[in-house]
Scaffold this motif. Sequence first.
Motif, PDB file in Angstrom:
ATOM      1  N   THR A 118      10.196   3.392   3.619  1.00  0.00           N
ATOM      2  CA  THR A 118      11.542   3.824   3.238  1.00  0.00           C
ATOM      3  C   THR A 118      12.349   2.783   2.484  1.00  0.00           C
ATOM      4  N   ASP A 119      12.268   1.526   2.883  1.00  0.00           N
ATOM      5  CA  ASP A 119      13.200   0.516   2.380  1.00  0.00           C
ATOM      6  C   ASP A 119      13.116   0.338   0.867  1.00  0.00           C
ATOM      7  N   GLY A 120      11.921   0.243   0.314  1.00  0.00           N
ATOM      8  CA  GLY A 120      11.776   0.119  -1.129  1.00  0.00           C
ATOM      9  C   GLY A 120      11.525   1.442  -1.823  1.00  0.00           C
ATOM     10  N   GLY A 126       3.935  10.983  -4.416  1.00  0.00           N
ATOM     11  CA  GLY A 126       5.326  11.415  -4.372  1.00  0.00           C
ATOM     12  C   GLY A 126       6.144  10.525  -3.448  1.00  0.00           C
ATOM     13  N   ARG A 127       7.217   9.965  -3.966  1.00  0.00           N
ATOM     14  CA  ARG A 127       7.993   9.002  -3.187  1.00  0.00           C
ATOM     15  C   ARG A 127       8.773   9.660  -2.058  1.00  0.00           C
ATOM     16  N   TRP A 128       9.254  10.884  -2.293  1.00  0.00           N
ATOM     17  CA  TRP A 128      10.020  11.552  -1.252  1.00  0.00           C
ATOM     18  C   TRP A 128       9.147  11.878  -0.038  1.00  0.00           C
ATOM     19  N   LYS A 129       7.887  12.241  -0.281  1.00  0.00           N
ATOM     20  CA  LYS A 129       6.977  12.532   0.822  1.00  0.00           C
ATOM     21  C   LYS A 129       6.759  11.295   1.692  1.00  0.00           C
ATOM     22  N   VAL A 130       6.548  10.153   1.042  1.00  0.00           N
ATOM     23  CA  VAL A 130       6.334   8.917   1.794  1.00  0.00           C
ATOM     24  C   VAL A 130       7.605   8.516   2.528  1.00  0.00           C
ATOM     25  N   PHE A 131       8.759   8.713   1.898  1.00  0.00           N
ATOM     26  CA  PHE A 131      10.038   8.395   2.516  1.00  0.00           C
ATOM     27  C   PHE A 131      10.216   9.176   3.824  1.00  0.00           C
ATOM     28  N   LEU A 132       9.925  10.471   3.810  1.00  0.00           N
ATOM     29  CA  LEU A 132      10.054  11.283   5.022  1.00  0.00           C
ATOM     30  C   LEU A 132       8.974  10.943   6.049  1.00  0.00           C
ATOM     31  N   ALA A 133       7.796  10.588   5.594  1.00  0.00           N
ATOM     32  CA  ALA A 133       6.743  10.181   6.521  1.00  0.00           C
ATOM     33  C   ALA A 133       7.156   8.930   7.291  1.00  0.00           C
ATOM     34  N   THR A 180      14.852  15.152   9.795  1.00  0.00           N
ATOM     35  CA  THR A 180      13.648  14.886   8.998  1.00  0.00           C
ATOM     36  C   THR A 180      12.949  16.191   8.609  1.00  0.00           C
ATOM     37  N   LEU A 181      12.817  17.101   9.550  1.00  0.00           N
ATOM     38  CA  LEU A 181      12.195  18.392   9.242  1.00  0.00           C
ATOM     39  C   LEU A 181      13.032  19.183   8.242  1.00  0.00           C
ATOM     40  N   ALA A 182      14.357  19.107   8.371  1.00  0.00           N
ATOM     41  CA  ALA A 182      15.222  19.802   7.418  1.00  0.00           C
ATOM     42  C   ALA A 182      15.066  19.216   6.023  1.00  0.00           C
ATOM     43  N   ALA A 183      14.980  17.891   5.929  1.00  0.00           N
ATOM     44  CA  ALA A 183      14.808  17.242   4.631  1.00  0.00           C
ATOM     45  C   ALA A 183      13.464  17.604   4.003  1.00  0.00           C
ATOM     46  N   ALA A 184      12.444  17.804   4.851  1.00  0.00           N
ATOM     47  CA  ALA A 184      11.142  18.202   4.330  1.00  0.00           C
ATOM     48  C   ALA A 184      11.153  19.662   3.872  1.00  0.00           C
ATOM     49  N   PRO A 191       0.808  -1.227   0.000  1.00  0.00           N
ATOM     50  CA  PRO A 191       0.000   0.000   0.000  1.00  0.00           C
ATOM     51  C   PRO A 191       0.839   1.274   0.000  1.00  0.00           C
ATOM     52  N   LEU A 192       1.903   1.314   0.789  1.00  0.00           N
ATOM     53  CA  LEU A 192       2.726   2.522   0.822  1.00  0.00           C
ATOM     54  C   LEU A 192       3.542   2.682  -0.455  1.00  0.00           C
ATOM     55  N   GLY A 193       3.920   1.568  -1.079  1.00  0.00           N
ATOM     56  CA  GLY A 193       4.591   1.671  -2.375  1.00  0.00           C
ATOM     57  C   GLY A 193       3.677   2.259  -3.431  1.00  0.00           C
ATOM     58  N   ARG A 194       2.429   1.823  -3.453  1.00  0.00           N
ATOM     59  CA  ARG A 194       1.455   2.385  -4.405  1.00  0.00           C
ATOM     60  C   ARG A 194       1.162   3.844  -4.080  1.00  0.00           C
ATOM     61  N   LEU A 195       1.053   4.151  -2.786  1.00  0.00           N
ATOM     62  CA  LEU A 195       0.819   5.545  -2.398  1.00  0.00           C
ATOM     63  C   LEU A 195       1.980   6.432  -2.838  1.00  0.00           C
TER      64      LEU A 195
END
Length: 436
Positions: free
Chosen positions: A360-362, A317-324, A423-427, A308-312
């Motif tokens: 994050t992993d995938g 946006g992959r970067w948004k999910v990565f930081l989440a 994490t906040l800096a990356a966002a 589900p998170l991969g599809r999301l």
Amino acid sequence: MYLANSRAADQATRRVGGTPRWHRVPPNVLALGVVSLVTDISAEMVTAVLPLYLVLGLGLNPLQFGLLDGLYAGSTALLRLVGGHAADRWRRLKTVAGIGYALSAVCKLGLLAAGSSVAAIGAVLAVDRAGKGIRTAPRDALISLSSSPETLGRSFGVHRALDTFGAFLGPLVAVAVLWASLGSYDAVFVFSFCIAGCGVLLLVLLVKDHRPPSAQPTGVRGRPASSPPPSGGEAGEAREPVPLRTMLGLLRISSFRRCCVWAAGLGLVTITDSFVYLALQRRWEIESTWFPLLALGTAGSFLLLAVPLGRLADRVGRWKVFLAGHAALVVALLLICGPATSPWIAVVALALHGCFYAATDGVLPATAGPLLPEHLRASGLALLQTGQALARMVSAVLVGLAWTLWDLRPALIATTAALLVVTLAAAAFKPWEVKR
């Protein structure tokens, strides 16, 4: 009713380009997922019992364990570069990945010879992780090259879900073997070797290699894009070797370079799994018999959320999910070091820990893959993973040192605060805005 169902099926088929939904994941990705499933059963059998064995069995203090855990996490680093470069240079992604899988399998028997020697165990673990380092970039490159760009998040999510199912089964198998063998760790190591050997065999039989073009019009030495293909072969079949300076030259791609920097920065403040489980064991006074099962909480959450998170990630946006995912880890650490002592807090923390990996992993290689030329995909992913692995090695040592000097709770609070800031800096300073 029949006509309505037929129309719905036709519309669903058209939405995915004429392919039924269950065919949306390429067969090669599924095959690699099965290989990872079997291999992770083997790996997690050892990983599930190792922290308890080293800390409670051999009496290592947190700093000693942090050094060994850092070696375990970071010994893959430079060999990721070797594996990625060799796979691209020889254009044999499957072969290089197979070498890594085989090396890790043999190391399971090496643990038998190591006995109770911490130095010998550290050496065997380093070689085992070297095998993982060699195989990771070629394997992820195969997943990336076997998938369409718009479905990379889903493909990596499916692979990681299968991989995590193996991680879920591994501790259960370890507990069963320990029970059947009356607590023999040697039995766990032998059984782990047998399963790892099956994983190598499945790789040979099921996975198809993918040979990307050996040159692209990116200023890399090789046959120019306008040149005709060599006689007797198709375009992209040239065998011009990829020089090492080309791998390092990938850092000239600004978006990829920023991705590497942020991934390493976040890795530097990410606590390793072993410390999470040891913190949970100490905080809730979990009996040693049940310690290997803590990983199941993480693995179960990872398994449920990876797809589900991969599809999301493909959609929003992959970067948004990565930081989440990193935000989920921050919450998990706050729960572990907070004042509440309910057992449900530990369950929620493990679930959030699994959410962190699912997000994050995938998702990270899915983010970086499209930024790289095909003929250097394995090399680029190796660079990315190397920086992250080295950062996590340093993190393990620092957490172990902080635990030794300040005790558990202050060490976790300091780590959590640092992770939140990065994490906040990356966002705030996102490296790019790419939805797909």
